[in-house]
Design a protein around this motif. Structure first.
Motif, PDB file in Angstrom:
ATOM      1  N   TYR A  49       0.742  -1.545  -0.430  1.00 31.90           N
ATOM      2  CA  TYR A  49       0.231   0.048   0.338  1.00 31.90           C
ATOM      3  C   TYR A  49       0.807   1.593  -0.298  1.00 31.90           C
ATOM      4  N   TYR A  73      13.735  -5.766   3.767  1.00 30.65           N
ATOM      5  CA  TYR A  73      12.944  -4.984   3.963  1.00 30.65           C
ATOM      6  C   TYR A  73      11.621  -6.010   2.890  1.00 30.65           C
ATOM      7  N   LYS A 126       6.420  -7.846   5.055  1.00 29.43           N
ATOM      8  CA  LYS A 126       5.033  -8.836   5.116  1.00 29.43           C
ATOM      9  C   LYS A 126       5.172  -9.684   6.508  1.00 29.43           C
TER      10      LYS A 126
HETATM   11  S1  SF4 Z   1       6.406  -4.495   1.113  1.00 29.64           S
HETATM   12 FE1  SF4 Z   1       5.915  -2.631   2.215  1.00 29.64          FE
HETATM   13  S2  SF4 Z   1       7.164  -1.728   2.622  1.00 29.64           S
HETATM   14 FE2  SF4 Z   1       7.302  -2.720   0.378  1.00 29.64          FE
HETATM   15  S3  SF4 Z   1       6.296  -1.792  -1.159  1.00 29.64           S
HETATM   16 FE3  SF4 Z   1       5.366  -3.525  -0.525  1.00 29.64          FE
HETATM   17  S4  SF4 Z   1       3.713  -2.312   1.373  1.00 29.64           S
HETATM   18 FE4  SF4 Z   1       5.461  -0.789   1.192  1.00 29.64          FE
END
Ligand code: SF4
Ligand code: SF4
Ligand code: SF4
Ligand code: SF4
Lengths: 263, 356
Positions: free
Chosen positions: B260, B308, B313
């Motif tokens: 998101y 990251y 997640k």
């Molecule tokens: S993994 Fe997390 S930080 Fe990376 S785009 Fe998706 S929601 Fe954003």
């Protein structure tokens, strides 16, 4: 508002210049259509040989320069424009990366004069480099041709006194948001993952793989890209693809050196 | 092969009827892809409702890839009011589960006004799933939903012919209505209301709805342990190996139903006192994502960026919301040019952190 303060009171003075190129980038100003009418009401485009009969000299607040200096007089013009301009923008991939003319670096200049300019072997021509080789460049609007969206973003930003927000991320982001078929997944050599967005992914949107005319993203993973792309094309053809529009992009040089070592 | 809603004349009629009052999105074919599209704007054949993934997930209905937050003119700010009357039809179990978690995520801490206006005004209708290649919802705990997770659910389980017949006839759509009927299950009052005009029998929800079991038997993941395992894996060579393959193209997060991240951009007009603020999808896999004013980048290397993504997640969302921020839909793998498969990534994390 804290915009560029116009050189002579009133509106910003803008110059559009063309060095050696096919002038397609200048043409994009005319292709702005309705936006062009609004643009000429908002700024003074005082130098634009493609569209104006009478063209003024500097000072300029913004100068857009397309093409590369391929003759000594073009180099002098470029330097003169720099001297009389506050913000100088390289317009398109020729002025940013040498563009198609820079293909000369992959051939012998003497041979090229012989075969391309038969009978004009004494042609006084310079080796082709991006304009940043000769003058300070404040902004780079990449692409073959430069994108209309980036032209408008640049002018509106400079009027308001903010930095233009040009996209640095890869084509795939915009391509996926358009929900296009992914050509790379179908085995076609699409350079989208390592090419900067900003053109509206025009090629993949009509089923044509991205040829990388906007040049590399920041820190492209070329090693992995080559491995993936050569599933759909040969290594020599892929190298030729990279040499087409942006062959002098610094990010590509190591790849070309390795290729030269191989051939 | 024509199957799905346009092969089922009664379903098609009903959706067109609904489209008079709502924006109705259904998965339909376009350019060889399956895409959530507005009923009435396309005559496209609709792919089998019960199978195949769309390019962008249903979240695009509530969190559009690009939206205006406000515009301004001569010192006045005009906020943009989000649309709030969308029906999204045809979400699978994992997508409904992801929708619940995304909404929880957008509600906790700082409620996201624009998302919540759209989501709270929206209606979602699920459909039985036949599973797609590369999906793994049973591993991530997104393989079942309860009535609160949907407004309506089109249960095709008594109707295997829906997918294979090539016509709706075997499923009560044509003359021969002798074969098993699809049935609708209502999960909310809004769903019950819509179902009043539906061509299928309506039942009230009784319990959880599960995704069909995966064909290949697969090991489950210790979801409670994963936060610590992911944390411990920081700096492990598995991330460097992934970084060597990854192109940083962002495809994986753009297609993810549980990503998101967004950025905002301010545009000014040729008259600099006019302009607008947009918000657009972003991706943590892009180099500039963690770059701040002054040029410092908090995640300079691709391996840190990949870690990251997985840590957000399987560590952060698991810890703050109690569920993994991965539904197991497999879209990121399907659309990844480098074939990076979250199932393999988690298997590797488990392996390198296995101290037993
Ligand atoms: S993994 Fe997390 S930080 Fe990376 S785009 Fe998706 S929601 Fe954003
Ligand atoms: S078609 Fe090209 S630009 Fe589009 S997602 Fe695939 S690789 Fe990226
Ligand atoms: S889609 Fe694959 S290659 Fe692209 S950023 Fe994601 S993991 Fe890397
Ligand atoms: S991380 Fe991949 S498999 Fe998991 S929800 Fe996102 S797209 Fe689906």
């Amino acid at each position: 508002m804290g915009g560029l303060s116009p050189a002579s009171g009133g509106r910003l003075r803008v110059g559009i210049f063309s060095l050696t190129s096919d002038a397609g980038c200048q043409l994009e100003f005319l292709n702005l259509a309705d936006d062009l009418l609004a643009l000429v009401r908002a700024v003074d485009i005082v130098h634009f040989p493609m569209a104006r009969t009478f063209n003024q000299n500097g000072p300029f607040d913004i100068a857009f320069v397309d093409g590369v200096p391929a003759r000594p007089d073009e180099l002098a013009l470029l330097q003169e424009v720099r001297r009389s301009t506050k913000v100088l923008a390289a317009l398109g991939s020729c002025s940013s990366f040498g563009g198609v003319p820079a293909a000369q670096h992959f051939h012998d200049l003497g041979d090229l004069k012989k075969y391309v300019y038969r009978g004009m072997e004494d042609l006084d021509t310079l080796e082709v480099f991006p304009i940043s080789r000769y003058v300070r460049v404040d902004l780079q609007l990449r692409g073959c041709p430069a994108s209309k969206w980036e032209i408008m973003e640049t002018v509106t930003a400079l009027i308001a006194g903010r930095l233009p927000q040009l996209k640095a991320y890869p084509q795939c982001v915009d391509c996926k948001i358009l929900e296009n078929r992914c050509l790379l997944l179908e085995g076609l050599p699409c350079l989208g993952p390592i090419t900067r967005a900003g053109c509206g992914v025009v090629c993949p949107s009509v089923g044509v793989p991205c040829d990388g005319c906007r040049g590399p993203t920041e820190e492209p993973n070329l090693t992995s890209a080559i491995e993936i792309l050569t599933r759909g094309t040969t290594y020599p053809d892929l190298i030729r693809k990279f040499q087409k529009f942006c062959s002098l992009a610094p990010e590509y040089q190591e790849m070309f050196d390795r290729w030269r070592g191989l051939v | 092969m024509a199957y799905g809603y346009d092969a089922h004349p009664a379903l098609r009629r009903w959706l067109l009827e609904l489209a008079a009052d709502y924006r109705v999105l259904v998965p339909a074919e376009k350019g060889g892809n399956r895409i959530f599209q507005e009923v009435g704007t396309t005559d496209a054949l609709v792919f089998g409702l019960a199978q195949d993934r769309t390019v962008l997930p249903a979240k695009k209905a509530f969190l559009p890839p690009e939206e205006m937050l406000f515009e301004f003119s001569a010192g006045r700010i005009l906020p943009a009011m989000p649309l709030d009357d969308t029906i999204v039809f045809g979400l699978h179990v994992c997508e409904l589960s992801a929708d619940r978690l995304l909404t929880a995520n957008m509600t906790h801490d700082r409620p996201d006004f624009h998302y919540l206006v759209r989501r709270n005004g929206g209606i979602i209708a699920g459909v039985s799933c036949r599973r797609t290649s590369g999906c793994f919802c049973e591993k991530t705990g997104h393989d079942q939903i309860v009535p609160g997770d949907f407004d309506l659910f089109l249960d095709l389980d008594g109707c295997p012919g829906w997918d294979s017949a090539g016509t709706g006839e075997q499923c009560g759509g044509g003359a021969k209505t002798s074969v098993a009927q699809p049935r609708l299950i209502a999960g909310s009052a809004a769903g019950r209301k819509l179902a009043a005009s539906a061509p299928f029998p309506l039942e009230n929800a009784t319990g959880a709805i599960r995704a069909p079991v995966a064909a290949a038997s697969s090991k489950t993941w210790p979801l409670d342990e994963l936060p610590a395992r992911i944390r411990d894996s920081f700096g492990a060579t598995i991330w460097d190996d992934l970084a060597a393959r990854c192109l940083g193209c962002g495809n994986c997060t753009i297609v993810c139903p549980l990503c998101y991240c967004f950025y905002t951009r301010d545009e000014t007009g040729l008259a600099p006192e006019t302009g607008r603020r947009l918000r657009l999808w972003d991706s943590c896999q892009l180099l500039a994502f963690a770059r701040v004013a002054g040029g410092h980048n908090f995640r300079e290397s691709r391996s840190e960026r990949i870690w990251y993504r997985f840590s957000h997640k399987f560590m952060r969302m698991q810890e703050t919301l109690g569920h993994a921020g991965c539904s197991g839909c497999g879209a990121c793998f399907h659309f990844c040019p480098a074939n990076i498969d979250p199932q393999q990534v988690i298997a590797d994390v488990l392996e390198v952190t296995d101290s037993a």
